[in-house]
Write a protein that holds these residues in place. Structure first.
Motif, PDB file in Angstrom:
ATOM      1  N   PRO B 328       0.812  -1.215   0.000  1.00 32.17           N
ATOM      2  CA  PRO B 328       0.000   0.000   0.000  1.00 32.17           C
ATOM      3  C   PRO B 328       0.850   1.271   0.000  1.00 32.17           C
ATOM      4  CG  PRO B 328      -0.974  -1.583   1.473  1.00 32.17           C
ATOM      5  CD  PRO B 328       0.309  -2.187   0.989  1.00 32.17           C
ATOM      6  N   LYS B 329       1.949   1.251   0.749  1.00 33.58           N
ATOM      7  CA  LYS B 329       2.804   2.449   0.810  1.00 33.58           C
ATOM      8  C   LYS B 329       3.496   2.687  -0.535  1.00 33.58           C
ATOM      9  CE  LYS B 329       6.106   4.711   3.823  1.00 33.58           C
ATOM     10  NZ  LYS B 329       6.757   4.722   5.144  1.00 33.58           N
ATOM     11  N   GLU B 330       3.988   1.586  -1.145  1.00 36.79           N
ATOM     12  CA  GLU B 330       4.661   1.712  -2.446  1.00 36.79           C
ATOM     13  C   GLU B 330       3.671   2.203  -3.504  1.00 36.79           C
ATOM     14  OE1 GLU B 330       6.016  -2.312  -2.731  1.00 36.79           O
ATOM     15  OE2 GLU B 330       7.978  -1.862  -1.848  1.00 36.79           O
ATOM     16  N   THR B 331       2.453   1.713  -3.419  1.00 33.36           N
ATOM     17  CA  THR B 331       1.421   2.129  -4.367  1.00 33.36           C
ATOM     18  C   THR B 331       1.186   3.628  -4.258  1.00 33.36           C
ATOM     19  OG1 THR B 331       0.311  -0.012  -4.192  1.00 33.36           O
ATOM     20  CG2 THR B 331      -1.016   1.837  -5.001  1.00 33.36           C
ATOM     21  N   THR B 332       1.061   4.107  -3.023  1.00 39.40           N
ATOM     22  CA  THR B 332       0.800   5.531  -2.794  1.00 39.40           C
ATOM     23  C   THR B 332       1.969   6.358  -3.337  1.00 39.40           C
ATOM     24  OG1 THR B 332      -0.435   4.926  -0.813  1.00 39.40           O
ATOM     25  CG2 THR B 332       0.227   7.225  -1.013  1.00 39.40           C
ATOM     26  N   GLN B 333       3.176   5.903  -3.065  1.00 31.90           N
ATOM     27  CA  GLN B 333       4.363   6.601  -3.564  1.00 31.90           C
ATOM     28  C   GLN B 333       4.333   6.673  -5.079  1.00 31.90           C
ATOM     29  OE1 GLN B 333       7.030   7.649  -1.420  1.00 31.90           O
ATOM     30  NE2 GLN B 333       8.086   8.566  -3.163  1.00 31.90           N
ATOM     31  N   ALA B 334       4.078   5.525  -5.731  1.00 32.49           N
ATOM     32  CA  ALA B 334       4.072   5.460  -7.196  1.00 32.49           C
ATOM     33  C   ALA B 334       2.969   6.338  -7.775  1.00 32.49           C
ATOM     34  CB  ALA B 334       3.892   4.013  -7.644  1.00 32.49           C
ATOM     35  N   PHE B 335       1.828   6.344  -7.128  1.00 34.21           N
ATOM     36  CA  PHE B 335       0.691   7.147  -7.604  1.00 34.21           C
ATOM     37  C   PHE B 335       1.030   8.632  -7.569  1.00 34.21           C
ATOM     38  CE2 PHE B 335      -3.509   8.563  -8.394  1.00 34.21           C
ATOM     39  CZ  PHE B 335      -3.858   9.514  -7.442  1.00 34.21           C
ATOM     40  N   PHE B 336       1.567   9.092  -6.450  1.00 33.72           N
ATOM     41  CA  PHE B 336       1.862  10.523  -6.337  1.00 33.72           C
ATOM     42  C   PHE B 336       3.067  10.913  -7.192  1.00 33.72           C
ATOM     43  CE2 PHE B 336      -1.425  12.081  -3.869  1.00 33.72           C
ATOM     44  CZ  PHE B 336      -1.641  11.346  -2.717  1.00 33.72           C
ATOM     45  N   GLU B 337       3.966   9.950  -7.413  1.00 33.57           N
ATOM     46  CA  GLU B 337       5.088  10.246  -8.327  1.00 33.57           C
ATOM     47  C   GLU B 337       4.579  10.471  -9.749  1.00 33.57           C
ATOM     48  OE1 GLU B 337       8.833   8.048  -6.062  1.00 33.57           O
ATOM     49  OE2 GLU B 337       7.966   7.142  -7.868  1.00 33.57           O
TER      50      GLU B 337
END
Lengths: 178, 419
Positions: B328-337
Motif C-alpha cells: 500500500p505504501k509503495e502504491t501511494t508513492q508510485a501514484f503521487f510520483e
C-alpha cells in the motif's frame, strides 16, 4: 437519547426496573456533580439520595423538556444551591479534603500533580458561588448554557456573563500562583 | 498569561481527576433504591385511583383499536417490547392484512430530505460538523411493472430508468451498469426509504434478528391522528477508535426514528440521530413526502456533459504482476510520483477510469511529495488508508489519508478516495 426515552416510557408504565436502571445509569454523574459543588462527599450522598427519591415520587407525571440527564443534574445543582450553601466547606478547609485517592500511592513525581490539584480546587472555591456553580455545571457535567439558564429561570446572557467572569477570575488566580 | 481556552482545558482536566473518586457506598445505594421504590409505588397507587387506564381509553375507539391491534401483532410476533396485554391474534392478523393492502396501491413516492454530508461524496458519507446538504428522491412504478427511481444530492445523482443504472458524480464522472439495480445500491441507503411497503416490517424483522439493534414500537396521538412510532437503535459496525467511526452512517451508533400513519402504514417522517460524546446529533431528516403524485418523465432522464469520463474496472496489464506486488505504501508513492511527473498514463494504472479529468490534472499535476506515512486499516473498509502529505503546484499543503483497494479482477491497487 433513545434509551432514556425508552426508560421514561417504561417508568410511566409503572416499571420499577426502569427506575433502578435510571439510578444505576446516573448516580455516578449526580454524585460527582454534588461533590464538585459542595466539596463534601457525605453531604453529596445525601443530596443524591434526596434528589432521586423526589424524582421517583413524581416521575410518572414528568414531562421532560430537556434530556433526563440534564434534568437529574440540574436537580442536584438546585438542591445544593437551596439547601447546602451554608454547609459547603470554605476554601480554608480545602487542605482537609482527600482530593485524589488515586494519587496516594504514586511515586514522588506525582506529588506535583497533587499540588496542582489543590491549587485549582482552592482557586475554584475562591469564586463566588454563582460563578463556581456555572463553571462546574458547564465544564464538569457538560450542561449547555441554555439548559442551565432554563433550570435556574435566569437569562442565558446572565449565565454566560457569570461563566466569563468566573473563568477570568480563575485565570488571574492561577496565573498569580505560578 | 494563559488564555481562557487553556483555563477551561485545565479545569476540565481537574474535573476528570475528581470524577474517579465519586462512588456511592453500597449501604447508601441500597437506601436510595429502597426509598425511591417506595415513593414510586406510592405514587403509582395514587395515580391509578385517579385515572382510567390507558388500555381502557384505547379500546373505546374503533379507529385506535385497529391501529393498536396492527401494531401489537407485529410487536408480539417479533418479541419487541410493547404493551403487555393480550389481543385476539386472528383479529389482529386480519387488521394487519387490510393495512398492507392499503399500501399496495402506491404508484409513486417523492421525498425531500437533508443530511450532514459532503455534496458530491459517497451517499453514505457523514460529516457531523457540516451543515445540511439537500437530498431528493423519486420512485415510480408503471402499470406494466417498470420501476424507475432516482436519488440526488447536489454533487451526485443515482438514476435507475428501468433498464440501466447510472451514477453521475458531477461534473462529469459516471458509472454505468446495464441492468437496473435495486434501491440501496452504491451506498444509497436512504433510497430504501422509498420502499414503503416493506419498510416497517423489514425494519422490525431486522431488529429481531440482529443483536446490534434495539427497537421500540409504540403509538401516539399526533394532532388527532394515530401514529405508529418505531425507534431503532443501531450499534456502529466499527470500534470507537476506528478511523471510519462516524464518517459513514453504519459506522456510527445511531438512532432511527420512523413515524408511520397507523392506518395506511405509510411513512410520514424520519430522522437519524448519531450518538457522540453524550450528544445526539441530527444527521438526516426527511422534510417532505408525497405519495401518488404525478412525476414528470424527465426526472428519470439525465443530460450528461459532453466530456464524460467513465468508471472502468482495472484491466490486467502486461506487467500486472509488478503492480500486484506493490505494498500500500509503495502504491501511494508510485501514484503521487505519477502526479508529480504529470505522467497520466502511469496515473491511470491506479485510477479506475477511461481518462483523467482536466480539472484533476491541474489539481494534482506537478505536486511535491512531502511524506507518506504508515498504512492502516479500518474494520469498516476492505482496503487500506495511507497517510500522505503533499504540496500542490499552487503551494498549498494537503495532509490526508489515501484510500486504496485491490479487490478487483486485476488484483491491482487502485485509488478509492482521499484526494
Amino acid at each position: 437519547m433513545f434509551k432514556d426515552k425508552w426508560l421514561i416510557w417504561k417508568l410511566k408504565q409503572g416499571s420499577s426496573d426502569a427506575l433502578c436502571h435510571i439510578y444505576k445509569k446516573y448516580k455516578a454523574n449526580m454524585l460527582a456533580l454534588a461533590i464538585a459543588l459542595s466539596n463534601d462527599k457525605s453531604f453529596a450522598e445525601d443530596i443524591v439520595h434526596d434528589c432521586f427519591v423526589s424524582f421517583a415520587g413524581c416521575c410518572c407525571k414528568l414531562e421532560l423538556k430537556t434530556s433526563l440527564r440534564s434534568y437529574l443534574l440540574t436537580s442536584v445543582a438546585n438542591r445544593v444551591r437551596n439547601i447546602g450553601r451554608d454547609r459547603i466547606k470554605s476554601a480554608i478547609d480545602i487542605d482537609e479534603i482527600d482530593i485524589a485517592d488515586s494519587y496516594s500511592n504514586q511515586p514522588p513525581k506525582q506529588a506535583m500533580d497533587n499540588e496542582r490539584v489543590r491549587e485549582i480546587n482552592s482557586a475554584l472555591h475562591q469564586l463566588p458561588f454563582e460563578q463556581r456553580e456555572i463553571i462546574i455545571l458547564h465544564l464538569h457535567s457538560g450542561l449547555k448554557f441554555k439548559e442551565i439558564a432554563e433550570s435556574q429561570n435566569i437569562s442565558i446572557n446572565t449565565i454566560q456573563s457569570r461563566y466569563r467572569y468566573g473563568i477570568n477570575k480563575l485565570r488571574s488566580i492561577l496565573d498569580g500562583e505560578v | 498569561m494563559r488564555t481562557a481556552e487553556k483555563i477551561e482545558k485545565l479545569i476540565k482536566q481537574f474535573f476528570e481527576t475528581q470524577k474517579t473518586s465519586a462512588v456511592m457506598p453500597i449501604e447508601k445505594d441500597e437506601q436510595v433504591i429502597n426509598e425511591a421504590l417506595a415513593a414510586f409505588e406510592k405514587h403509582k397507587t395514587q395515580s391509578a385511583i385517579s385515572q382510567p387506564s390507558v388500555w381502557r381509553i384505547i379500546m373505546k375507539s374503533s379507529i385506535t383499536k385497529f391501529a393498536v391491534a396492527a401494531v401489537i401483532i407485529i410487536a408480539a410476533s417479533l418479541g419487541i417490547t410493547f404493551l403487555n396485554k393480550s389481543t385476539p391474534v386472528a383479529y389482529a392478523n386480519q387488521i394487519l392484512e387490510e393495512a398492507i393492502k392499503a399500501v399496495s396501491d402506491l404508484t409513486s413516492v417523492h421525498m425531500k430530505a437533508r443530511m450532514r454530508t459532503l455534496p458530491n461524496d459517497n451517499f453514505g458519507h457523514l460529516d457531523l460538523e457540516r451543515d445540511f446538504a439537500s437530498i431528493e428522491m423519486w420512485k415510480r412504478t408503471e402499470p406494466n411493472g417498470l420501476v424507475q427511481w432516482r436519488v440526488e444530492k447536489p454533487g451526485r445523482v443515482l438514476l435507475v430508468d428501468g433498464t440501466s443504472t447510472l451514477m453521475l458524480i458531477r461534473p462529469n464522472y459516471g458509472v454505468l451498469e446495464k441492468t437496473p439495480y435495486p434501491p440501496g445500491c452504491f451506498d444509497s441507503w436512504f433510497s430504501l426509504l422509498m420502499d414503503v411497503r416493506k419498510l416497517l416490517d423489514d425494519e422490525l424483522k431486522n431488529a429481531k434478528s440482529n443483536i446490534d439493534r434495539e427497537a421500540l414500537l409504540r403509538h401516539e396521538n399526533v394532532n388527532g391522528s394515530d401514529k405508529t412510532i418505531l425507534e431503532v437503535e443501531h450499534k456502529a459496525n466499527v470500534p470507537e477508535n476506528d478511523y471510519l467511526r462516524n464518517k459513514f452512517i453504519f459506522d456510527s451508533d445511531h438512532l432511527k426514528v420512523y413515524q408511520f400513519d397507523s392506518e395506511t402504514k405509510l411513512l410520514e417522517s424520519f430522522q437519524i440521530y448519531v450518538h457522540k460524546d453524550s450528544k445526539d446529533i441530527l444527521v438526516f431528516e426527511i422534510t417532505n413526502i408525497e405519495y401518488n403524485q404525478p412525476i414528470l418523465d424527465s426526472v428519470f432522464k439525465l443530460d450528461l456533459p459532453e466530456n464524460m469520463i467513465w468508471h472502468e474496472e482495472p484491466k490486467v496489464l502486461p506487467d500486472n504482476e509488478k503492480y500486484q506486488k506493490m505494498s500500500p505504501k509503495e502504491t501511494t508513492q508510485a501514484f503521487f510520483e505519477a502526479c508529480s511527473k504529470e505522467d497520466w498514463v502511469e496515473f491511470l494504472k491506479f485510477w479506475s477510469s477511461t481518462a483523467v479529468d482536466e480539472g484533476l490534472k491541474s489539481y494534482l499535476g506537478g505536486l511535491e511529495i512531502i511524506s507518506i506515512g504508515k498504512p492502516f486499516q479500518s474494520k469498516g473498509y476492505g482496503g487500506w488508508f495511507v497517510p500522505y502529505e503533499i504540496k500542490l503546484k499552487d503551494g498549498s499543503i494537503k495532509k490526508r489519508n489515501l484510500a486504496i483497494r485491490n479487490d478487483n479482477p486485476a488484483k491491482r491497487w487502485v485509488v478509492d478516495g482521499g484526494i
